[in-house]
Design an enzyme around this catalytic site. Structure first.
Site, PDB file in Angstrom:
ATOM      1  N   GLU A  15      25.400  56.193  -1.287  1.00 41.55           N
ATOM      2  CA  GLU A  15      25.960  57.188  -1.043  1.00 41.55           C
ATOM      3  C   GLU A  15      27.044  57.667  -1.825  1.00 41.55           C
ATOM      4  O   GLU A  15      26.919  59.263  -1.231  1.00 41.55           O
ATOM      5  CB  GLU A  15      26.865  56.047   0.490  1.00 41.55           C
TER       6      GLU A  15
ATOM      7  N   GLU B 105      28.561  46.942  18.473  1.00 45.08           N
ATOM      8  CA  GLU B 105      27.466  47.372  18.071  1.00 45.08           C
ATOM      9  C   GLU B 105      26.445  47.155  17.046  1.00 45.08           C
ATOM     10  O   GLU B 105      25.733  47.052  16.343  1.00 45.08           O
ATOM     11  CB  GLU B 105      27.970  49.108  17.184  1.00 45.08           C
TER      12      GLU B 105
ATOM     13  N   SER C  68      33.113  54.785   4.365  1.00 41.80           N
ATOM     14  CA  SER C  68      31.184  54.769   3.987  1.00 41.80           C
ATOM     15  C   SER C  68      31.194  53.916   5.543  1.00 41.80           C
ATOM     16  O   SER C  68      31.153  53.409   5.713  1.00 41.80           O
ATOM     17  CB  SER C  68      31.197  53.336   3.225  1.00 41.80           C
TER      18      SER C  68
ATOM     19  N   GLU D  81      35.073  41.297  14.264  1.00 39.41           N
ATOM     20  CA  GLU D  81      34.325  42.125  13.915  1.00 39.41           C
ATOM     21  C   GLU D  81      33.177  41.898  14.524  1.00 39.41           C
ATOM     22  O   GLU D  81      31.722  42.482  14.688  1.00 39.41           O
ATOM     23  CB  GLU D  81      34.568  42.552  12.278  1.00 39.41           C
TER      24      GLU D  81
ATOM     25  N   CYS E 244      33.530  47.089   3.604  1.00 39.95           N
ATOM     26  CA  CYS E 244      33.469  45.964   3.732  1.00 39.95           C
ATOM     27  C   CYS E 244      34.857  44.981   4.228  1.00 39.95           C
ATOM     28  O   CYS E 244      34.244  43.752   5.441  1.00 39.95           O
ATOM     29  CB  CYS E 244      33.952  45.178   2.709  1.00 39.95           C
TER      30      CYS E 244
ATOM     31  N   CYS F   3      40.205  39.473  -0.553  1.00 39.65           N
ATOM     32  CA  CYS F   3      39.756  38.117   0.307  1.00 39.65           C
ATOM     33  C   CYS F   3      40.517  37.342   0.131  1.00 39.65           C
ATOM     34  O   CYS F   3      40.492  36.353   0.716  1.00 39.65           O
ATOM     35  CB  CYS F   3      38.450  38.182   0.447  1.00 39.65           C
TER      36      CYS F   3
ATOM     37  N   LYS G 287      36.922  38.890  10.546  1.00 38.60           N
ATOM     38  CA  LYS G 287      35.642  38.764  10.773  1.00 38.60           C
ATOM     39  C   LYS G 287      35.090  38.104  12.173  1.00 38.60           C
ATOM     40  O   LYS G 287      34.114  38.736  12.177  1.00 38.60           O
ATOM     41  CB  LYS G 287      35.450  37.876   9.500  1.00 38.60           C
TER      42      LYS G 287
ATOM     43  N   GLU H  35      26.051  51.617  -1.040  1.00 35.17           N
ATOM     44  CA  GLU H  35      26.999  52.330  -1.550  1.00 35.17           C
ATOM     45  C   GLU H  35      27.645  53.410  -1.740  1.00 35.17           C
ATOM     46  O   GLU H  35      27.719  54.254  -2.200  1.00 35.17           O
ATOM     47  CB  GLU H  35      28.915  51.503  -1.004  1.00 35.17           C
TER      48      GLU H  35
END
Ligand code: SF4
Ligand code: SF4
Ligand code: SF4
Ligand code: FES
Lengths: 575, 178
Positions: free
Chosen positions: A283, A367, A320, A362, A300, A504, A359, A280
């Site tokens: 990036e 994908e 990102s 996710e 994230c 988190c 999560k 990142e």
């Protein structure tokens, strides 16, 4: 604020004007039970468990909503008050399935505790039972309206903290239910799976989907190679389930406990948090140099990702392309690790322990299979791991301490702070500064981006560039930054957004209760863990240097793109 | 009722005007819902979504309001609209029992329609025939001094009409075809 004085149970109390009777009493050390009340978030006065007598008032007063007044005389513990509270709870229980021994919230349920404290031994009314069925549609959250007491805490959190409001009170009278519009399943709605509702629900009416059985089954199968990763925020919260102080850092005991459960390899999500910083950070530098889309926003937090996909799809190019550390880990576990260890990825079962319910969603995104398999097979929350340990008879406090396995267990202090709001930003600054200027940072601590302030801003001189950054946690706060970007008045280069309040450590899969004080203590634990690390900057992690040399070649390189980066879906607000 | 494939384009046109006038105005929710109910006869999902988006109110709240007040309905009104008066006089003289009997027999509550789209039940305010209470109407037919026992008979009458109609339909079709 002007002060006022009143008496509570004949004791003189001074409080700021505007304080509720309930808070005034609590300040004075007098406990008043409450149920629907959630300080600053849900102040609706519906359950009437907090009633008190106020001299001169004809009926009892709900103390959570009634402001204290000058000269007021309050009685909190009379027969009349006790009877009214008991009646309120009995009425709730008359329409409640009394399944405590088999309930997910058994021994951690506010309704149960209240019934116990009020000495309810018998429910005098036999009510008709509501017949709403449970909603199992979401991979993250289960709703069981049968156990719902209509306190609306979840609704308020979803609305005021997360600014999503996927659920609201529907229908009236006996048919009343808290649910999405059209009583749809959560999975069909704009719910972001954050689980903040499950943290505040006083009962077992909203809770995480329990996936422990699949993990037990994998562990029991000798032909399956089971690897596990643990997120930064779990190590400062898991101890609470075993009676430790919030913020106790239990990393080594947790690793020992996981080995005892039978995991073949115990790795650390912190490894891929360090990797995230490399990717990142590169990036960001790339976008600044080449005039790419700025501000760059972190990616994230899967609750945050679903939020922007639903509510601000036009801003997706700001995100990102980095996967979350969990998913980077998953992709590498079944490629890099299996290659090194000579294990067939088809036989690997990849588990992650997360503070997070989003999560779970996710890991099931279509994908997320760049290894050729589902990259992460099962996500367990901190609460579920606690449950597994208890079932196995493992007491964390007396568990032998052990270290993470190589190579995906090696990490730095920059990775552990991912668990607290501002941590990704601070970690990125530590690395970006040194990589860009070639100089060593005088101090690794960027304290302006730490702490519970909803939106934090900082300006950091990095070489010739003045980098403007912002940090938001809780989606309501994120919305403020996004609206500023939309309006064209956000002059930032880099923004960190975490879905959950406090980051988190305050995730929807963390131990219950999770409140402001507990969040702050866990954040304290995170920075203690950071300070104890020998290495504090991601680019200094030798295992990271090695994986680039042996496997990935360079940040943003071909393999990185294949395994560590992703793309997003523009979703309508209401499908 | 998709906006495009609907025969009632003009209804949508009028409704969109109302929406645009109230764009971003959360406090207009009830007014806009009334307009929708009046235009479409009920407030389907697509309409609620448009309201949510245009007024910037979460869909869960729009639905919450629609399901809270019984003058909004989620399903189109039945072919036979049963309106039971619950004004004071009717109430005192047994309107609740009448209403309950209808709900029990048809299996739907006030503000709802039967799945076959034949009957819907609604509660209305005073019809101005207090001397004959309890009073109710089915479409344009007025029934006075209604007793619970006579409800099956009332319902049968419309059900029979239905059979009659479809018989005529078939007959006409048969005649056309031959
Ligand atoms: S929600 Fe609480 S009171 Fe209800 S069954 Fe579960 S533990 Fe018992
Ligand atoms: S998981 Fe989050 S977004 Fe979904 S209903 Fe709960 S609080 Fe709202
Ligand atoms: S689901 Fe839980 S928090 Fe939400 S209203 Fe019901 S009992 Fe309260
Ligand atoms: S806690 Fe005050 S009314 Fe529920």
């Amino acid at each position: 604020m002007p002060m006022i004085s009143l008496t509570i149970d004949n004791k003189k109390v001074e409080v700021e004007q505007g304080t509720s009777i309930l808070e005034a009493a609590r300040e004075a050390g007098t406990g008043i039970p409450s149920l629907c009340y959630l300080k600053d978030i849900n102040v609706v006065g519906v359950c009437r468990v907090c009633v008190v007598e106020v001299k001169g008032a004809r009926s009892l007063v709900a103390s959570c909503v009634a402001p204290a007044a000058e000269g007021m005389e309050v009685l909190t513990n009379t027969n009349r008050v006790r009877n009214a509270r008991r009646l309120a709870v009995e009425l709730i229980l008359s329409d409640h399935p009394m399944e405590c021994p088999t309930c997910i919230r058994n021994l951690n349920c506010e309704l149960q505790t209240l019934a116990e404290e009020l000495g309810i031994r018998d429910v005098r009314f036999e009510g008709e039972r509501t017949k709403h069925t449970a909603d199992n549609s979401s991979p993250s959250i289960i709703r069981d309206p049968q156990k719902c007491i209509l306190c609306r805490r979840c609704v308020s959190v979803c609305e005021h903290v997360q600014s999503v409001k996927a659920i609201a009170p529907q229908n009236r009278g006996f048919d009343a239910v808290v649910s999405p519009a059209f009583e749809a399943g959560l999975a069909e709605t704009e719910c972001v799976n954050c689980g903040q509702c499950s943290l505040v629900c006083p009962t077992g009416a909203i809770y995480e989907k329990d996936d422990t059985t699949r993990v037990w089954d994998a562990l029991a199968d000798p032909n399956i190679h089971v690897v596990v990763q643990t997120a930064p925020a779990v190590r400062v919260a898991l101890g609470e389930i075993f009676g430790m102080e919030p913020g106790s850092v239990v990393t080594t005991q947790m690793v020992g406990a996981l080995k005892q459960l039978g995991f073949n390899k115990v790795f650390d999500t912190d490894f891929t948090a360090d990797l995230t910083i490399m990717e990142e950070g590169s990036e960001l530098i790339e976008r600044i140099k080449s005039g790419g889309k700025l501000p760059l926003i972190t990616s994230c937090s899967p609750g945050w990702i679903k939020f922007i996909e639903h509510f601000y799809p036009d801003l997706l190019p700001h995100l990102s392309t980095c996967k979350s550390p969990q998913q980077m880990f998953g992709a590498l576990a079944k490629t890099y690790y299996t290659g090194k260890a000579g294990v067939d990825p088809a036989n690997v079962f990849s588990v992650s322990i997360m503070p997070c319910t989003a999560k779970k969603f996710e890991s099931q995104r279509p994908e997320m299979n760049s290894s050729g398999y589902q990259d992460v097979d099962v996500v367990l929350t901190t609460r579920e791991l606690g449950r597994m340990l208890k079932l196995a008879g493992i007491d964390l406090s007396s568990c032998p301490e052990e270290e993470y396995d190589d190579p995906m267990g090696i990490s730095t202090g920059a990775a552990v702070i991912f668990g607290a709001t501002g941590g990704v930003m601070e970690a990125a600054l530590r690395t970006a500064y040194e990589l860009i200027t070639g100089e060593t940072l005088p101090s690794v601590d960027f304290k302006t981006v730490r702490g519970m302030e909803g939106v934090k801003e900082a300006s950091v001189q990095v070489g010739s560039l003045n980098v403007n950054v912002a940090v938001a946690h809780g989606l309501g706060n994120a919305r403020k930054l996004l609206d500023a970007i939309k309006a064209g008045d956000a002059d930032y280069h880099f923004i960190e957004i975490m879905c959950c309040p406090g980051g988190c450590i305050g995730g929807g899969g963390q131990p219950i209760p999770t409140d402001l004080g507990i969040r702050e203590k866990r954040i304290g634990g995170i920075y203690t863990a950071d300070e104890k690390m020998v290495l504090r900057k991601s680019h200094e992690n030798p295992a990271i240097q090695q994986i680039y040399k042996e496997f990935l070649e360079e940040p943003l390189g071909h393999r990185s793109h294949e395994l560590l980066h992703t793309q997003y879906v523009a979703r309508g607000k209401y499908k | 009722m998709k906006e495009n494939d609907c025969k009632c384009e003009h209804l949508w046109a009028e409704f969109n005007q109302t929406l645009e006038k109230n764009s971003g105005n959360r406090s207009a929710l009830i007014t806009v819902l009334h307009k929708a109910q009046e235009l479409f006869g009920y407030i389907p999902r697509e309409v609620q979504i448009r309201i949510a988006e245009e007024l910037e109110i979460p869909l869960a709240d729009v639905y919450g309001v629609v399901t809270f007040y019984n003058f909004f309905s989620l399903k189109p009104q039945g072919k036979y609209k049963i309106s039971v008066c619950k004004g004071t006089s009717c109430y005192v003289r047994g309107a609740s029992g009448v209403l309950e009997r209808f709900s029990k027999t048809l299996g739907v509550g006030p503000g709802d329609s039967t799945d076959d789209g034949q009957f819907s039940i609604e509660v209305v305010r005073c019809l101005g025939a207090c001397g004959l209470s309890p009073v109710m109407t089915v479409n344009k037919d007025v029934y006075a001094l209604v007793k619970q026992e006579s409800i099956p008979e009332i319902l049968d009458k419309y059900a029979a009409e239905e059979v009659q109609e479809s018989a005529t339909d078939t007959l006409q079709r048969d005649q056309r075809e031959t």
